[in-house]
Scaffold this motif. Structure first.
Motif, PDB file in Angstrom:
ATOM      1  N   GLY A 295       0.727  -0.885   0.081  1.00  0.00           N
ATOM      2  CA  GLY A 295       0.012  -0.136   0.208  1.00  0.00           C
ATOM      3  C   GLY A 295       0.892   1.443   0.493  1.00  0.00           C
ATOM      4  N   ARG A 296       1.905   1.044   0.599  1.00  0.00           N
ATOM      5  CA  ARG A 296       2.677   2.724   0.954  1.00  0.00           C
ATOM      6  C   ARG A 296       4.042   2.635  -0.548  1.00  0.00           C
ATOM      7  N   CYS A 297       3.895   1.605  -1.224  1.00  0.00           N
ATOM      8  CA  CYS A 297       4.257   1.553  -2.662  1.00  0.00           C
ATOM      9  C   CYS A 297       3.756   1.934  -3.126  1.00  0.00           C
ATOM     10  N   ALA A 298       2.237   1.571  -3.529  1.00  0.00           N
ATOM     11  CA  ALA A 298       1.071   1.722  -3.897  1.00  0.00           C
ATOM     12  C   ALA A 298       1.008   3.549  -4.368  1.00  0.00           C
ATOM     13  N   GLU A 299       0.965   4.454  -3.117  1.00  0.00           N
ATOM     14  CA  GLU A 299       0.981   5.133  -2.503  1.00  0.00           C
ATOM     15  C   GLU A 299       1.797   6.108  -3.444  1.00  0.00           C
ATOM     16  N   ALA A 300       2.805   5.710  -3.006  1.00  0.00           N
ATOM     17  CA  ALA A 300       4.315   6.360  -3.837  1.00  0.00           C
ATOM     18  C   ALA A 300       4.082   6.840  -5.287  1.00  0.00           C
ATOM     19  N   GLY A 301       4.084   5.614  -5.838  1.00  0.00           N
ATOM     20  CA  GLY A 301       3.335   5.683  -7.306  1.00  0.00           C
ATOM     21  C   GLY A 301       2.327   6.859  -8.047  1.00  0.00           C
ATOM     22  N   ARG A 302       1.333   6.489  -6.427  1.00  0.00           N
ATOM     23  CA  ARG A 302       0.052   7.158  -7.394  1.00  0.00           C
ATOM     24  C   ARG A 302       0.457   8.427  -7.247  1.00  0.00           C
ATOM     25  N   VAL A 303       1.577   9.093  -6.196  1.00  0.00           N
ATOM     26  CA  VAL A 303       1.825  10.837  -6.487  1.00  0.00           C
ATOM     27  C   VAL A 303       2.953  11.248  -7.208  1.00  0.00           C
ATOM     28  N   LEU A 304       3.463  10.137  -7.946  1.00  0.00           N
ATOM     29  CA  LEU A 304       4.182  10.298  -8.374  1.00  0.00           C
ATOM     30  C   LEU A 304       3.245  10.468 -10.219  1.00  0.00           C
ATOM     31  N   ASP A 305       2.066   9.589 -10.422  1.00  0.00           N
ATOM     32  CA  ASP A 305       1.388   9.244 -11.353  1.00  0.00           C
ATOM     33  C   ASP A 305       0.514  10.077 -11.896  1.00  0.00           C
ATOM     34  N   ALA A 306       0.344  11.346 -10.914  1.00  0.00           N
ATOM     35  CA  ALA A 306      -1.130  11.972 -10.828  1.00  0.00           C
ATOM     36  C   ALA A 306      -0.167  13.791 -11.347  1.00  0.00           C
ATOM     37  N   ARG A 307       1.262  13.935 -11.612  1.00  0.00           N
ATOM     38  CA  ARG A 307       1.841  14.736 -12.078  1.00  0.00           C
ATOM     39  C   ARG A 307       2.389  14.649 -13.587  1.00  0.00           C
ATOM     40  N   ALA A 308       2.856  12.988 -14.153  1.00  0.00           N
ATOM     41  CA  ALA A 308       3.112  13.292 -15.286  1.00  0.00           C
ATOM     42  C   ALA A 308       2.986  13.896 -15.665  1.00  0.00           C
ATOM     43  N   GLY A 309       1.630  14.131 -16.121  1.00  0.00           N
ATOM     44  CA  GLY A 309       1.281  14.495 -17.554  1.00  0.00           C
ATOM     45  C   GLY A 309       1.260  16.082 -17.415  1.00  0.00           C
TER      46      GLY A 309
END
Length: 500
Positions: free
Chosen positions: A190-204
């Motif tokens: 879950g922690r790893c998924a949240e780390a990825g989600r934060v970066l995914d949200a800014r990628a575009g």
């Protein structure tokens, strides 16, 4: 909760039991109807026989017939209810079986362990790759515009650090309860998924900020490449100097950094040329892919060259510190003996060996300081004065070397070296420098083992194999695959051809 016995029963056996119950109920109803037939027949009116005069008889038989007639309706109702109940039971059982069969099976402990390891590696790769891209974007805009992206990386790294801390405790055997251990693995994922989600949200948003035209960004990358190529040329002389002054071990590490830096620059040269041709011909998507690959390679070459310069500086500092550290260590041992404090076994031999190296020829001063501080780590005086300074220098050098090694070889490195490195960083901040140095050294050894198990890349004309080993390319196709981009696991491969 379903009992183990029920869980272990085969589904076809359960279905047979239901069918047998239904058959039994239907048979009971049929039997009741068959028993009731004579009574029903006795109640039918006579149509052909003339009335007769029967002899007087007691009234009991008449009462029996009435009782039998009265039982017909309850038996029929009971039978009907049984049939309905049996049918409902079968339907409910089928629905339950379908629901159970469609639900995913709970992962085994080994599968949960594997998922956690993969999540840690993916999240760590995403954070490192995002950090590499941001300086190139910074050259095209102001720091205020990039503040949200820096914040996203910081947040992702915080989540990742917490995940690594959970994993380290898990590897140490905590918690002990199997249910709590499963929960710990779930928390890591879950922690790893949240780390990825934060970066995914800014990628575009970062893609829009950098724009669809690759021309300006190519100019930035080409300028960074030229500056780095000049530094890399001098790095060979630095590596040779370190070998002569500090011995073959220090020289070999320095030479390895130079070779890998040159490999990344060869790759960057090819990709920058391809990117410039694509941009000039109007193939902007292809130009962006080549640009991003070149940026990643330039970033890693910069890490290697900067790491070599930092190592040279720390070796000089360590060489100046070794004589004072030896004197301080000998004084600490003497004070311990004077106060009756037990002296660690082998400490005198270690100090004698280091003192001999000072006059025997080239030696690795960082390694000498590491042995001195480890030999006295349990003595009270080891955390003061020159010994504390020596321990801090050794720890920072070890953590920095391991950090650089993992970053530029992340395409082959698993979860364990990354976890030990994260633990070393936390331990150094505690601060416990001697323990941090031990952890960092072990992290480097495990990372090196992973790289050797993966296989060192064969030299190729364009350096693609080294870029795959470094995680610059995702390594999913024969040509190395798409370049990695800013973002989490969901967006980091968005530069794959055909996905734009």
């Amino acid at each position: 909760m379903t009992s183990s016995l029920v869980r272990g029963r085969p589904r076809h056996a359960t279905a047979h039991i239901r069918v047998r119950v239904a058959h039994a109920l239907v048979g009971a109803v049929a039997g009741a109807g068959w028993l009731a037939l004579p009574v029903l027949a006795a109640q039918e009116p006579a149509t052909a026989s003339p009335p007769r005069t029967a002899p007087a008889a007691p009234a009991a038989p008449r009462d029996d017939e009435s009782s039998a007639v009265d039982l017909i309706l309850p038996v029929a109702v009971l039978g009907t209810a049984g049939v309905v109940a049996a049918y409902s039971y079968i339907r409910r059982g089928r629905r339950t079986s379908a629901a159970v069969s469609s639900a995913p099976a709970a992962p085994t402990p080994a599968e949960s362990d594997r998922q956690a390891r993969e999540a840690l590696v993916r999240a760590d790769d995403s954070v490192r790759a995002s950090e590499e891209e941001l300086p190139f974007a910074a050259a095209l805009t102001d720091g205020r515009t990039l503040a949200p992206f820096r914040h996203a990386i910081h947040t992702a790294r915080t989540e990742l650090s917490a995940a690594f801390a959970l994993w380290h405790r898990y590897e140490e055997g905590e918690p002990r309860d199997p249910g709590d251990r499963r929960q710990a693995l779930t928390g890591i994922v879950g922690r790893c998924a949240e780390a990825g989600r934060v970066l995914d949200a800014r990628a575009g948003e970062l893609d829009r900020l950098r724009g669809p035209a690759a021309g300006p960004a190519l100019a930035v990358a080409e300028e960074a490449f030229r500056r780095l190529a000049a530094r890399a040329a001098g790095a060979r002389a630095t590596a040779s100097e370190l070998r002569e002054r500090y011995g073959p071990s220090a020289g070999a590490r320095a030479a390895g950094c130079v070779e890998e830096a040159m490999d990344r620059l060869v790759f960057a040269t090819a990709r920058l040329n391809e990117g410039r041709r694509a941009a000039d011909s109007g193939e902007q998507e292809r130009a962006v892919r080549q640009l991003r690959a070149a940026e990643g390679a330039v970033a890693q070459a910069g890490i290697l060259v900067a790491g070599l310069d930092r190592t040279a500086r720390r070796l000089r500092e360590a060489a100046a510190l070794v004589p004072a550290a030896l004197t301080g260590a000998e004084a600490t041992l003497a004070q311990a003996r004077a106060t009756g404090t037990p002296v660690p076994s082998g400490a005198d031999d270690t100090l004698a060996a280091v003192r001999e190296e000072l006059t025997a020829g080239p030696y690795d001063p960082l390694d000498a300081l590491r042995r001195i501080t480890r030999a006295l780590v349990r003595l009270p005086g080891a955390r003061s004065g020159v010994l504390d300074t020596a321990a801090d220098l050794v720890a920072r050098a070890a953590v920095g070397e391991a950090e650089d090694f993992v970053t530029v070889h992340r395409g082959a490195i698993g979860a364990d070296p990354r976890s030990l490195l994260a633990t070393a960083v936390r331990t150094l901040a505690a601060p416990h420098p001697v323990e941090a140095a031990v952890l960092a050294r072990r992290a480097w050894e495990l990372a090196d083992r992973d790289v050797r198990a993966h296989g060192l890349p064969a030299s190729d004309a364009q350096g693609s194999a080294g870029a795959v080993l470094g995680g610059v390319l995702l390594g999913e196709e024969p040509d190395g695959g798409p370049p990695v981009a800013f973002g989490g696991p969901e967006t980091r491969d968005r530069l794959r051809p055909g996905t734009g």
